[in-house]
Design a protein around this motif. Structure first.
Motif, short mmCIF file in Angstrom:
data_model
loop_
_atom_site.label_atom_id
_atom_site.label_comp_id
_atom_site.label_asym_id
_atom_site.label_seq_id
_atom_site.Cartn_x
_atom_site.Cartn_y
_atom_site.Cartn_z
N PHE A 1 -6.69 5.29 21.31
CA PHE A 1 -7.05 5.28 19.89
C PHE A 1 -8.03 6.42 19.63
O PHE A 1 -8.90 6.71 20.43
CB PHE A 1 -7.70 3.96 19.51
N VAL B 1 -2.82 6.65 17.00
CA VAL B 1 -2.65 5.84 18.20
C VAL B 1 -1.56 6.48 19.05
O VAL B 1 -0.48 6.79 18.55
CB VAL B 1 -2.25 4.39 17.82
N ALA C 1 -4.42 2.92 13.58
CA ALA C 1 -5.14 1.67 13.82
C ALA C 1 -6.51 1.97 14.40
O ALA C 1 -6.72 3.01 15.03
CB ALA C 1 -4.35 0.76 14.77
N THR D 1 -8.26 -0.37 16.45
CA THR D 1 -8.34 -0.94 17.78
C THR D 1 -7.13 -1.83 17.98
O THR D 1 -6.29 -1.96 17.08
CB THR D 1 -9.65 -1.74 17.96
N GLY D 2 -7.01 -2.46 19.16
CA GLY D 2 -5.84 -3.28 19.41
C GLY D 2 -6.00 -4.16 20.63
O GLY D 2 -7.06 -4.24 21.26
N LEU E 1 -2.35 -4.60 16.62
CA LEU E 1 -3.20 -3.55 16.07
C LEU E 1 -4.00 -4.03 14.86
O LEU E 1 -3.55 -4.92 14.12
CB LEU E 1 -2.35 -2.34 15.64
#
Length: 515
Positions: free
Chosen positions: A272, A290, A311, A313-314, A329
């Motif tokens: 990311f 991403v 995104a 974060t995930g 995500l």
């Protein structure tokens, strides 16, 4: 501010206030530190030993007890353990960083022992210093293959590197610095040396966990098994992510994830970045690229056809139960809701075109859409909370910005199933309801994790509220049930269970969780 979740913002909260034990209510259990708080030393070559601190019974390996597959078990007693990476101050170092280890008791979310680790321990390489951020990133795996889970941590003392703490019958007991670690080399990234990331997975499919520490580096892949001197079995190249678009002049490196997104038995790598043209960019104009790298026996490759949504974060887990991991995500920019979660479902070719987005307008999801720009999901994790065989999702929305407006801090639980992520069965946990400091001062939900602490088949919810220079840090352990996380029998663990030094801001759990 734009409401984004650049992890550098978290490091702006590094100088927090001293934690203390938190009193429990009718459904809350307060951990009691043994009288005469002393952290026993592990000897000249050891690290600070675990000590009795909690609600669990006598320590010992239960007959036939085995930690659930994939769960951290640093002392091999069959009860899952947990490590909290903290980026706060230590003696001799503002922002020096520490690690708090919680040893499970096998009784609900009860805790048997605690352990407080810093670079002042004789057996941990280096010394406490300002802004070393020891343990901000922590990952748990059996890196040397001896049957005990080990803990790898990032550190930035003079240059970024990795320290591994070895598991043993007595818990984490000795540490070494991994030699020859390299930092990222991404032409369009902006000074990545200041925000290096660490992640673990089996990226070459040989059955041994590896580490990635350096995108674009010829030796950013550190291959397991690792020797007890920290030397990896080998190194490998990690390709630099493609520039997301020609107009992205530079970006900030944000996060790394590992998981098997194509079902081939080899872990893949997701990174990311933050590539906003200006710091105050409006939400719709956010650029959070991403990137996806496919792991394999011959090294990483970059599939040309995989395009992922922006995104912040995930997390990775098998949300629809088809045997292939899915990418979860927290989307950014465009028409995305600040409180939405998007699942990109894995296929044999990697992350595919099938996607599901769940937000507050999805039937079954409680709560109204936050109306301010500082409410956004900055932490995600997956695990089977309700025991139905499908990975569920938790998402934390703290007041991430130290200059943000006061407001609610929440954690959202979403259930997976045969059709993927759905709103039915969703639950919303507010920091106020669990006794967190009101108004967004606690950073409730800064880190979230799902791990089966008692081995009952239901992943339990871990939520950190690192606090600030005026608010104490607390970690909340919520039992998992068939209906999702429960507020009955919550364990609240404060910073004073680990460190009672006056005047230091621990920011417990302000980094990552390892479980």
């Amino acid at each position: 501010m734009d409401g984004s979740d650049d992890q550098t913002a978290a490091r702006q909260r590094r100088f927090g206030g001293r934690g203390r034990l938190v009193g429990g209510g009718a459904a809350l259990v307060a951990l009691v530190v043994a009288a005469g708080f002393v952290v026993a030393g592990g000897g000249a070559d050891g690290i600070a030993s675990p000590y009795a601190c909690g609600t669990g019974g006598a320590r010992g390996t239960a007959a036939g007890a085995h930690a659930p597959e994939g769960a951290a078990d640093f002392d091999g007693d069959g009860h899952p353990d947990l490590a909290l990476g903290s980026m706060g101050s230590v003696e001799g170092g503002a922002g020096g960083g520490s690690i708090e280890v919680v040893y499970g008791a096998g009784e609900g979310t009860a805790v048997a022992r605690c352990q407080y680790l810093t670079q002042d321990d004789a057996g941990i390489p280096g010394n406490n210093r300002d802004e070393a951020f020891f343990g901000t990133d922590v990952v748990a795996r059996d890196f040397d293959g001896d049957g005990y889970t080990d803990l790898a941590a990032s550190v930035f003392d003079w240059k970024p590197s990795v320290i591994i703490m070895w598991g043993s019958q007595d818990g984490l007991s000795r540490a070494v610095r991994v030699p020859g670690t390299d930092v990222s080399h991404v032409a369009w990234d902006n000074d990545p040396i200041l925000d290096e990331q660490l992640v673990a997975g089996d990226f070459d499919g040989d059955g041994h966990p590896d580490l990635v520490f350096g995108l674009g580096s010829g030796k950013g892949l550190l291959k397991g098994p690792f020797g007890r001197d920290g030397t990896p079995a080998g190194t490998g190249r990690v390709p630099a992510p493609r520039r997301p678009s020609p107009d992205v002049g530079n970006a900030l490196y944000g996060d790394l994830l590992a998981g098997d997104l194509d079902g081939d038995g080899v872990d893949d790598l997701v990174s990311f970045h933050s590539a906003d043209p200006e710091p105050e960019a409006p939400w719709a104009g956010l650029n959070r690229p991403v990137s996806y790298l496919r792991g394999g026996r011959d090294g990483f490759t970059q599939p040309a056809g995989v395009r992922l949504p922006d995104a912040g974060t995930g997390a990775i887990g098998d949300v629809d139960g088809d045997g292939i991991d899915d990418l979860v995500l927290s989307p950014r920019g465009g028409d995305a809701s600040r409180s939405s979660v998007t699942v990109v479902y894995g296929t044999q070719d990697g992350p595919g075109r099938r996607r599901t987005t769940v937000d507050r307008d999805t039937p079954g999801v409680p709560g109204a859409e936050p109306q301010d720009e500082d409410a956004v999901f900055t932490g995600l994790d997956t695990g089977d909370v309700n025991g139905d065989g499908y990975a569920d999702v938790v998402a934390g929305a703290p007041r991430w910005d130290v200059y943000g407006k006061p407001g609610p801090e929440q954690v959202l639980f979403l259930a997976g199933g045969p059709d993927g992520l759905v709103g039915e069965g969703a639950r919303l946990f507010d920091g106020d309801d669990l006794g967190a400091a009101p108004g967004g001062a606690a950073d409730f939900g800064a880190a979230v994790g799902l791990t089966d602490l008692d081995g009952d088949g239901h992943a339990d919810l871990v939520v950190t509220a690192p606090g600030s220079d005026t608010v104490d840090g607390v970690a909340y352990l919520l039992p998992g049930t068939a209906d999702g996380p429960s507020v009955s029998g919550v364990t609240r663990l404060s910073g004073d269970a680990f460190d009672d030094t006056e005047g230091l801001g621990l920011l417990m759990g302000g980094g990552t969780l390892a479980h």
